[in-house]
Design a protein around this motif. Structure first.
Motif, PDB file in Angstrom:
ATOM      1  N   LEU A 105      80.405 -10.666  -7.098  1.00 48.97           N
ATOM      2  CA  LEU A 105      81.734 -10.213  -7.523  1.00 48.97           C
ATOM      3  C   LEU A 105      81.726  -8.723  -7.857  1.00 48.97           C
ATOM      4  CD1 LEU A 105      82.733 -13.233  -9.812  1.00 48.97           C
ATOM      5  CD2 LEU A 105      83.627 -12.721  -7.530  1.00 48.97           C
ATOM      6  N   ILE A 152      83.750 -14.173 -15.414  1.00 46.90           N
ATOM      7  CA  ILE A 152      85.192 -14.259 -15.668  1.00 46.90           C
ATOM      8  C   ILE A 152      85.776 -12.853 -15.807  1.00 46.90           C
ATOM      9  CG2 ILE A 152      86.943 -14.990 -17.345  1.00 46.90           C
ATOM     10  CD1 ILE A 152      85.812 -17.268 -15.640  1.00 46.90           C
ATOM     11  N   LEU A 176      86.214 -11.480 -12.403  1.00 47.47           N
ATOM     12  CA  LEU A 176      87.387 -12.042 -11.732  1.00 47.47           C
ATOM     13  C   LEU A 176      88.658 -11.309 -12.165  1.00 47.47           C
ATOM     14  CD1 LEU A 176      86.617 -15.887 -11.952  1.00 47.47           C
ATOM     15  CD2 LEU A 176      86.376 -14.405  -9.963  1.00 47.47           C
ATOM     16  N   ILE A 233      88.806 -11.899  -4.659  1.00 46.14           N
ATOM     17  CA  ILE A 233      88.187 -12.901  -5.536  1.00 46.14           C
ATOM     18  C   ILE A 233      87.627 -14.046  -4.702  1.00 46.14           C
ATOM     19  CG2 ILE A 233      88.713 -14.742  -7.185  1.00 46.14           C
ATOM     20  CD1 ILE A 233      90.532 -12.807  -8.647  1.00 46.14           C
ATOM     21  N   LEU A 249      83.694 -15.097  -4.343  1.00 43.84           N
ATOM     22  CA  LEU A 249      83.209 -16.444  -4.665  1.00 43.84           C
ATOM     23  C   LEU A 249      82.473 -17.053  -3.476  1.00 43.84           C
ATOM     24  CD1 LEU A 249      86.343 -17.834  -6.570  1.00 43.84           C
ATOM     25  CD2 LEU A 249      84.151 -17.179  -7.582  1.00 43.84           C
TER      26      LEU A 249
END
Length: 865
Positions: free
Chosen positions: A220, A475, A478, A508, A512
């Motif tokens: 990410l 998180i 993201l 995103i 992933l």
């Protein structure tokens, strides 16, 4: 345009190489195949985020035990290994055959068997039924095939060797010393597949609980643009120096190592840009590729990820993640700085110039100052943040969390606004040659540093688990991926905010998917490594190998370390670094500790595990199967074998370090205070630079043979000053064993007591060895401190002290101490002169070489002496 066309085939070849080795070489063109390789990795990543989050417990949905989550994790890996990696070179790459789908689904069902059949298997523990055995056999066969597809044959071959020993170890044709009674199919399958002793053991648990999240965090971060940011920042800071692109390659690979656990991925990510630029300033193709390889394997040594090994060490060694990072930081840092120096020496030898004429000593001091300042600032920021958070929690209670989140959001928005004031960074070889100043580039990506600081804060200050820390950091990533482009568009006054928001969600999903596909081979490797570890625990072959290595080395610790290093490199030529670490540490770690104890040297277990890890890394370089070297050669168009040998030469400093920290654990900051840690770092850094100069045969000018020898002697003295002192004065004085309780009671807090024990082990052999027993909190009796710290109790008989009881799984039991062993004597540090006194003659010799070489240099340059 012509140049772009010229580079197109090379980039296509590189994409194929990285796909074949990391993410899978199959690219379906049909809608169903494309969807499968899009949705399945996406669902895997979402699943891993789900089980790491507090939501299952809050909602009461999807709460499974560790064994079940490991089974699902392996099921995804096996399914993707079959559909993403073609089985043969002739297999179709643009579609997924029906037969492959059938095998993939069967493999996924067998791998996840412990998820949906857990209660029945648990009820039949040790007595599997026919279904259990059939599923286990199918599961192991298809797991091995998944590993072959994603990682090549060597790992599968090693596992098959151990499985053959499980079933045929009783064959009369084997030497008697390695024979064992053999195992039935039911017993072997139960051990390997239906318990946590084999495939679903510690390694797969770490893969499912920690490693996936860190790999996902790195994917990410890279998807957001952090890899490009770090690369361009390094080039802007160092590209103008002598041999600048090579120095930038080293620093960029160090930064990339923060977000990647793959040396091959490091090579391709940074090497695509650094290697062509190195060639343009005069580096031959072989040396340009070798510099990138050496830099990239060091990225795997760099905390916090360390190729997933950091998390495995916490389980195998039984220490906290923070302790693992502390032991790894000094060797990684000095190895990187030394590589920058090696690159500088190469540039000097080749007569390169740069647009900056900065003196090398000034550059090195500046680099050390920047590194030290960055560490102090980062550490101070994390510590201050911890103090502020504690104060807020004391005042606001539970509401403090929301205040902290709002503050972080505010800092992030300010950082993005700062970045939006400047154009986004372009990614091309031409743009690398015309970069703005480093300070301008730094401003464009400050928001990328925030999630890394969050990860460090959660790990180091809050002491959260690695899994939970990586979850919250992921998180955060993201959020950054979803919002950074819309916020930039808003701050720039553009009207495409909604389009940028859609782009953010697309990135995103892409991040992933890439994170999950990067995990396919690693998860398969963890599962297959579990087969090998299961074979070791079932058959006891570890003890046989220990005796074999002890026989070959003649009980000599240095020779035994050499054999362990050789085994690590040989196995590492076919095994991924993480799998190699699991296998060799399972077989050899206890042997090194045991033989060290018998030789009078107490080797901390973490030092042994670091030793194995370092030499496993070296296999990524070593011909004939150094995949990182092949990746670099694909970019440089140089010879892969010559690139590998050159990279191995550059990496000798990395191979030296493990031997040094076995004999001088100060390098791992074991039992070292903060001020002493700074001193150890500075001295070790100087020693490593001198070692580099000695092996490169160049210091101020080209060295004579005796000068290189003197530089190596000085480096050895700085690394190991105690070696010379031990020749003059004994390191320890002995005390009677009967004083153990008194000494344990009076010892300082957080200390250990050194004992010499003698007794008979389970094999009937006499053991005479030394052990370091940790003590419990001060203020208690000696008996209590020994039991609380080391898990050991003693009894007194006729004036002698014997081991009376051992706490199962405690430090003493793990060291191999057994009942009824006698405490022969205690050893305390002797009152002798400081070992650092030998630094004085070492620096005098260094000064002599420096003066002689400077005189020659001035003479060569025509400057009067």
């Amino acid at each position: 345009m012509s140049e772009e066309k010229q580079h197109a085939p090379q980039n296509s070849d590189l994409e194929d190489f990285i796909a074949d080795s990391d993410t899978g070489g199959r690219l379906p063109r049909d809608g169903f195949g494309k969807a499968a390789l899009w949705y399945i990795p996406l669902i895997w990543s979402v699943y891993q985020l789900w089980i790491a989050s507090p939501l299952p417990f809050m909602l009461g949905i999807g709460v499974w035990n560790d064994t079940q989550t490991r089974a699902i994790h392996l099921g995804f890996a096996v399914l993707l290994a079959f559909i993403a990696f073609p089985g043969l070179k002739s297999s179709p790459r643009h579609r997924i055959p029906i037969g492959t789908w059938v095998i993939a689904i069967v493999g996924a069902l067998a791998s996840s068997y412990l998820f949906y059949a857990y209660e029945g298997v648990a009820a039949r523990s040790g007595a599997p039924n026919t279904t259990d055995v059939v599923v286990s056999v199918i599961g192991i066969i298809l797991l091995l095939e998944a590993a072959r597809r994603s990682l090549g044959f060597p790992l599968m071959g090693v596992a098959l060797f151990f499985l053959a020993y499980v079933f045929f170890g009783s064959w009369s044709g084997l030497p008697e010393v390695v024979q064992w009674k053999g195992a039935s199919l039911n017993k072997a399958m139960s051990h390997m597949w239906l318990t946590t002793e084999g495939v679903f053991g510690v390694a797969l648990g770490v893969s499912s609980g920690f490693v996936f999240l860190f790999v996902l965090f790195g994917a990410l971060l890279n998807q957001a643009g952090a890899g490009n940011y770090f690369l361009q920042l390094a080039f802007a800071a160092l590209g103008h120096l002598r041999g600048g692109p090579a120095k930038a390659a080293v620093i960029a690979s160090a930064a990339t190592g923060l977000i990647s656990g793959s040396s091959i991925a490091n090579v391709v990510t940074t090497g695509t840009f650094t290697i062509p630029l190195m060639k343009r300033v005069g580096f031959p193709a072989t040396k340009a590729g070798a510099v990138e390889v050496s830099s990239s394997i060091n990225g795997v040594l760099t905390p916090p990820v360390m190729g997933a090994v950091a998390f495995l060490m916490t389980e195998y060694v039984g220490i906290s993640y923070v302790e693992v990072v502390k032991t790894a930081i000094v060797p990684a840092a000095i190895s990187y700085v030394a590589l920058v120096y090696i690159v500088h020496l190469e540039a000097l030898k080749m007569g390169m110039t740069g647009t900056s004429r900065m003196h090398p000593l000034k550059f090195m001091l500046g680099a050390i100052f920047i590194i030290a300042t960055s560490i102090v600032i980062a550490g101070g920021t994390l510590f201050l943040t911890g103090v502020i958070v504690d104060a807020l929690q004391g005042v606001l209670g539970g509401a403090a969390v929301w205040v902290i989140v709002l503050v972080m959001a505010g800092l992030y928005i300010l950082a993005v606004r700062f970045a939006a004031a400047r154009p986004d960074l372009e990614m091309s070889i031409e743009s690398m040659q015309h970069l703005p100043p480093a300070r301008e580039i730094f401003k464009t990506g400050i928001h990328y540093i925030l999630p890394i600081l969050l990860l460090m804060y959660l790990l180091m200050i809050e002491r959260k688990s690695p899994g939970l820390s990586a979850f919250w950091s992921a998180i955060g990533m993201l959020v950054i991926l979803a919002t950074q482009n819309p916020l930039k568009a808003y701050f720039r006054g553009q009207d495409n905010v909604l389009d940028e928001l859609k782009r953010g969600f697309s990135e995103i999903a892409e991040g992933l998917i890439v994170g999950a596909r990067n995990m396919i081979g690693l998860a398969a490797a963890m599962g297959v490594a579990g087969i090998i570890v299961g074979a070791v625990t079932l058959t006891g072959i570890g003890q046989v190998m220990a005796e074999f290595v002890e026989f070959l080395s003649g009980g000599n610790l240095l020779a035994m370390l050499f054999f362990v290093a050789l085994i690590s490199i040989v196995l590492g030529m076919g095994l991924p670094t993480t799998a190699n670490y699991i296998v060799v540490s399972s077989l050899m770690a206890g042997v090194v500790v045991e033989l060290g104890a018998q030789a009078g040297l107490i080797v901390p277990l973490v030092a042994v595990h670091m030793f194995v890890f370092y030499f496993g890394i070296m296999a990524d370089v070593t011909p004939p199967v150094g995949l990182a070297s092949f990746a670099a050669a694909a970019i440089s168009k140089g010879d892969p074998l010559r690139t590998g040998f050159q990279a191995f030469f550059y990496s000798i400093r990395t191979a030296l370090l493990p031997f040094l920290f076995i004999f001088n654990t100060d390098l791992l900051l074991i039992d070292v205070g903060p001020y002493q840690a700074v001193f150890v770092f500075i001295v070790a850094l100087i020693a490593m630079l001198l070692f580099a100069a000695g092996t490169m045969n160049y210091f101020m000018v080209k060295s004579r043979i005796w000068e290189s020898a003197v530089l190596l002697l000085v480096a050895f003295t700085l690394f190991q000053p105690g070696f010379f002192l031990n020749q003059l004065q004994p390191e320890f004085e002995t005390r009677p064993g009967s004083q153990i309780f008194t000494m344990a009671e009076s010892a300082a807090a957080d200390s250990s007591i050194r004992v010499r024990l003698m007794g008979e082990n389970l094999e009937g052999d006499m053991v005479d060895a030394r052990y370091l027993l940790p003590l419990g909190p001060s203020g208690a009796s000696g008996t209590d401190r020994l039991f609380d710290g080391a898990g050991i109790e003693f009894r007194e008989e006729d004036g002698k002290i014997f081991v009376d009881n051992l706490n199962f799984g405690g430090p003493a039991e793990q060291l191999g101490i057994d009942f009824d062993w006698e405490v022969v004597e205690l050893e305390v540090e002797a009152d002798r002169m400081a070992k650092e006194i030998f630094y004085l003659p070492a620096f005098l010799l260094l000064g002599l070489v420096y003066l002689l070489q400077m005189r020659r240099k001035r003479k060569e340059e025509g400057v009067p002496a």
